[in-house]
Scaffold this motif. Structure first.
Motif, PDB file in Angstrom:
ATOM      1  N   GLY A 189       0.788  -1.231   0.000  1.00  0.00           N
ATOM      2  CA  GLY A 189       0.000   0.000   0.000  1.00  0.00           C
ATOM      3  C   GLY A 189       0.817   1.276   0.000  1.00  0.00           C
ATOM      4  N   TYR A 190       2.097   1.176  -0.364  1.00  0.00           N
ATOM      5  CA  TYR A 190       2.975   2.351  -0.395  1.00  0.00           C
ATOM      6  C   TYR A 190       3.307   2.727  -1.837  1.00  0.00           C
ATOM      7  CZ  TYR A 190       3.946   1.759   4.619  1.00  0.00           C
ATOM      8  OH  TYR A 190       3.860   1.662   5.981  1.00  0.00           O
ATOM      9  N   LYS A 191       3.495   4.014  -2.058  1.00  0.00           N
ATOM     10  CA  LYS A 191       3.933   4.504  -3.362  1.00  0.00           C
ATOM     11  C   LYS A 191       5.338   5.087  -3.225  1.00  0.00           C
ATOM     12  CE  LYS A 191       2.815   7.777  -7.063  1.00  0.00           C
ATOM     13  NZ  LYS A 191       1.880   8.832  -7.525  1.00  0.00           N
ATOM     14  N   VAL A 192       6.238   4.680  -4.121  1.00  0.00           N
ATOM     15  CA  VAL A 192       7.604   5.199  -4.090  1.00  0.00           C
ATOM     16  C   VAL A 192       7.631   6.615  -4.650  1.00  0.00           C
ATOM     17  CG1 VAL A 192       9.925   4.954  -5.071  1.00  0.00           C
ATOM     18  CG2 VAL A 192       8.706   2.938  -4.213  1.00  0.00           C
ATOM     19  N   ILE A 193       8.182   7.535  -3.878  1.00  0.00           N
ATOM     20  CA  ILE A 193       8.296   8.929  -4.291  1.00  0.00           C
ATOM     21  C   ILE A 193       9.666   9.201  -4.899  1.00  0.00           C
ATOM     22  CG2 ILE A 193       8.218  11.326  -3.500  1.00  0.00           C
ATOM     23  CD1 ILE A 193       5.541   9.828  -3.432  1.00  0.00           C
ATOM     24  N   ASN A 194      10.685   8.588  -4.318  1.00  0.00           N
ATOM     25  CA  ASN A 194      12.049   8.762  -4.819  1.00  0.00           C
ATOM     26  C   ASN A 194      12.818   7.462  -4.630  1.00  0.00           C
ATOM     27  OD1 ASN A 194      15.138   9.594  -4.052  1.00  0.00           O
ATOM     28  ND2 ASN A 194      14.331  10.893  -5.676  1.00  0.00           N
ATOM     29  N   LEU A 195      13.553   7.051  -5.661  1.00  0.00           N
ATOM     30  CA  LEU A 195      14.343   5.825  -5.593  1.00  0.00           C
ATOM     31  C   LEU A 195      15.724   6.119  -6.156  1.00  0.00           C
ATOM     32  CD1 LEU A 195      13.132   2.253  -6.529  1.00  0.00           C
ATOM     33  CD2 LEU A 195      15.402   3.040  -7.159  1.00  0.00           C
ATOM     34  N   ARG A 196      16.751   5.883  -5.340  1.00  0.00           N
ATOM     35  CA  ARG A 196      18.121   6.185  -5.755  1.00  0.00           C
ATOM     36  C   ARG A 196      19.024   4.992  -5.475  1.00  0.00           C
ATOM     37  NH1 ARG A 196      22.312   9.171  -2.754  1.00  0.00           N
ATOM     38  NH2 ARG A 196      20.718   9.437  -1.148  1.00  0.00           N
ATOM     39  N   ARG A 197      19.678   4.501  -6.510  1.00  0.00           N
ATOM     40  CA  ARG A 197      20.643   3.410  -6.314  1.00  0.00           C
ATOM     41  C   ARG A 197      21.998   4.016  -5.986  1.00  0.00           C
ATOM     42  NH1 ARG A 197      20.462  -1.071 -10.657  1.00  0.00           N
ATOM     43  NH2 ARG A 197      21.527   0.417 -12.026  1.00  0.00           N
ATOM     44  N   ILE A 198      22.606   3.539  -4.891  1.00  0.00           N
ATOM     45  CA  ILE A 198      23.871   4.114  -4.456  1.00  0.00           C
ATOM     46  C   ILE A 198      25.051   3.150  -4.578  1.00  0.00           C
ATOM     47  CG2 ILE A 198      22.735   5.723  -2.887  1.00  0.00           C
ATOM     48  CD1 ILE A 198      23.555   3.849  -0.573  1.00  0.00           C
ATOM     49  N   ARG A 199      24.763   1.859  -4.818  1.00  0.00           N
ATOM     50  CA  ARG A 199      25.860   0.896  -4.895  1.00  0.00           C
ATOM     51  C   ARG A 199      25.503  -0.293  -5.776  1.00  0.00           C
ATOM     52  NH1 ARG A 199      27.234  -3.744  -1.943  1.00  0.00           N
ATOM     53  NH2 ARG A 199      25.511  -3.421  -0.462  1.00  0.00           N
ATOM     54  N   ILE A 200      26.482  -0.777  -6.545  1.00  0.00           N
ATOM     55  CA  ILE A 200      26.414  -2.053  -7.245  1.00  0.00           C
ATOM     56  C   ILE A 200      27.695  -2.800  -6.895  1.00  0.00           C
ATOM     57  CG2 ILE A 200      26.361  -3.257  -9.464  1.00  0.00           C
ATOM     58  CD1 ILE A 200      24.937  -0.859 -10.655  1.00  0.00           C
ATOM     59  N   MET A 201      27.555  -3.971  -6.271  1.00  0.00           N
ATOM     60  CA  MET A 201      28.720  -4.735  -5.808  1.00  0.00           C
ATOM     61  C   MET A 201      29.570  -3.835  -4.917  1.00  0.00           C
ATOM     62  SD  MET A 201      29.359  -6.721  -9.454  1.00  0.00           S
ATOM     63  CE  MET A 201      30.776  -7.681  -8.940  1.00  0.00           C
ATOM     64  N   LYS A 202      30.836  -3.576  -5.281  1.00  0.00           N
ATOM     65  CA  LYS A 202      31.708  -2.718  -4.465  1.00  0.00           C
ATOM     66  C   LYS A 202      31.802  -1.296  -5.009  1.00  0.00           C
ATOM     67  CE  LYS A 202      34.588  -6.576  -2.912  1.00  0.00           C
ATOM     68  NZ  LYS A 202      35.968  -7.140  -2.878  1.00  0.00           N
ATOM     69  N   LEU A 203      31.062  -1.002  -6.060  1.00  0.00           N
ATOM     70  CA  LEU A 203      31.110   0.330  -6.664  1.00  0.00           C
ATOM     71  C   LEU A 203      30.063   1.235  -6.023  1.00  0.00           C
ATOM     72  CD1 LEU A 203      31.458  -0.684 -10.422  1.00  0.00           C
ATOM     73  CD2 LEU A 203      33.260   0.128  -8.894  1.00  0.00           C
ATOM     74  N   ASN A 204      30.513   2.398  -5.522  1.00  0.00           N
ATOM     75  CA  ASN A 204      29.643   3.335  -4.829  1.00  0.00           C
ATOM     76  C   ASN A 204      29.569   4.673  -5.566  1.00  0.00           C
ATOM     77  OD1 ASN A 204      29.001   2.118  -1.951  1.00  0.00           O
ATOM     78  ND2 ASN A 204      31.148   1.643  -2.413  1.00  0.00           N
ATOM     79  N   LEU A 205      28.448   5.362  -5.398  1.00  0.00           N
ATOM     80  CA  LEU A 205      28.318   6.710  -5.960  1.00  0.00           C
ATOM     81  C   LEU A 205      29.248   7.696  -5.262  1.00  0.00           C
ATOM     82  CD1 LEU A 205      24.543   7.477  -6.588  1.00  0.00           C
ATOM     83  CD2 LEU A 205      26.362   7.265  -8.273  1.00  0.00           C
ATOM     84  N   ALA A 206      29.416   7.514  -3.949  1.00  0.00           N
ATOM     85  CA  ALA A 206      30.223   8.444  -3.150  1.00  0.00           C
ATOM     86  C   ALA A 206      29.726   9.873  -3.389  1.00  0.00           C
ATOM     87  CB  ALA A 206      31.701   8.294  -3.468  1.00  0.00           C
ATOM     88  N   ASP A 207      30.607  10.791  -3.810  1.00  0.00           N
ATOM     89  CA  ASP A 207      30.212  12.195  -3.973  1.00  0.00           C
ATOM     90  C   ASP A 207      29.961  12.570  -5.436  1.00  0.00           C
ATOM     91  OD1 ASP A 207      32.800  11.960  -4.808  1.00  0.00           O
ATOM     92  OD2 ASP A 207      33.587  13.630  -3.631  1.00  0.00           O
ATOM     93  N   LEU A 208      29.743  11.577  -6.298  1.00  0.00           N
ATOM     94  CA  LEU A 208      29.470  11.863  -7.711  1.00  0.00           C
ATOM     95  C   LEU A 208      28.119  12.569  -7.839  1.00  0.00           C
ATOM     96  CD1 LEU A 208      30.554  11.408 -10.619  1.00  0.00           C
ATOM     97  CD2 LEU A 208      29.215   9.284 -10.665  1.00  0.00           C
ATOM     98  N   GLU A 209      28.113  13.740  -8.447  1.00  0.00           N
ATOM     99  CA  GLU A 209      26.895  14.540  -8.561  1.00  0.00           C
ATOM    100  C   GLU A 209      25.911  13.936  -9.557  1.00  0.00           C
ATOM    101  OE1 GLU A 209      27.839  18.546  -9.565  1.00  0.00           O
ATOM    102  OE2 GLU A 209      29.275  18.802  -7.933  1.00  0.00           O
TER     103      GLU A 209
END
Length: 238
Positions: A189-209
């Motif tokens: 019964g929930y609706k997603v408002i924002n979805l952000r992927r921050i990691r795949i395996m050992k790779l992270n977004l860190a401070d990438l804009e």
């Protein structure tokens, strides 16, 4: 080699995407429309929608912090496609997908074999997301999401879910069903408002804009390839 393997190895797209191109009649071998099991011989001319495909001479690996509104497709005919957005000097393709309404980390490369290994779901590669929903989260929601959710005829694999604040949670998946998190949340019964992927395996977004991309460092590339090779060797032994 088989036509879909050739297209992927040449860095045009993933093997799965190549199979779809062949099935839709967009691929020719020496001017003849290719079939599913067509074999490519030396000196054959391979074309996708009239574009000649040649093997890659150098592998490239980048990560993009994809903004909302960009579509993860290699088809240049799609408005807002990821290839035109990054405007990279070498043809790359996205590894997997991140739906148009979502943002965050996506890997792009021209290394078909590596892309296929990353996508190999049996290895249980982790993908981490930060998700905001439209109403307060409770313990039943966290527990239910963690234990697997019925989506159509499929029950999702158990996963790690933790609450960040009243409306936001962290989720780590090891599978990639289409719009999986949105469908899981909807079942409660929930609706997603924002979805952000921050990691795949050992790779992270860190401070990438958001909207920016960067090449993987030599250390990141080696770590990624080493992990995938270890998994492949383990699989071959078993």
């Amino acid at each position: 080699m088989r036509i879909n393997v050739f297209i992927s190895s040449a860095g045009f797209c993933s093997r799965r995407a190549a199979e779809r191109l062949v099935a839709s009649g967009q691929v020719t071998i020496n001017g003849v429309i290719a079939e599913k099991n067509s074999i490519v011989e030396e000196n054959d001319v391979i074309e996708v929608n009239g574009e000649v495909i040649s093997p890659s001479t150098e592998n490239h690996y980048i990560i993009l912090n994809k903004p909302v509104g960009i579509t993860c497709t290699g088809l240049r005919t799609v408005q807002g496609n990821i290839i035109d957005f990054i405007n990279y000097p070498v043809r790359l393709f996205p590894v997997g997908r991140l739906d148009k309404d979502s943002e965050g980390l996506i890997i792009l490369t021209n290394d078909g074999p590596i892309a296929n290994k990353i996508l190999h779901s049996e290895h249980g590669h982790e993908k981490e997301y930060i998700v905001t929903v439209d109403k307060p989260i409770d313990n039943d929601f966290i527990k239910g999401m963690s234990n697997g959710v019925l989506i159509g005829d499929i029950v999702t694999k158990k996963c790690k879910v933790s609450q960040i604040n009243e409306f936001t949670f962290r989720i780590i998946l090891t599978q990639g069903l289409n719009r999986q998190i949105r469908k899981m949340a909807k079942s409660f019964g929930y609706k997603v408002i924002n979805l952000r992927r921050i990691r795949i395996m050992k790779l992270n977004l860190a401070d990438l804009e958001i909207g920016k991309w960067r090449s993987l460092s030599a250390e990141e590339t080696k770590s990624l390839i080493d992990q995938l090779e270890k998994e492949e060797n383990y699989e071959n032994l078993n």
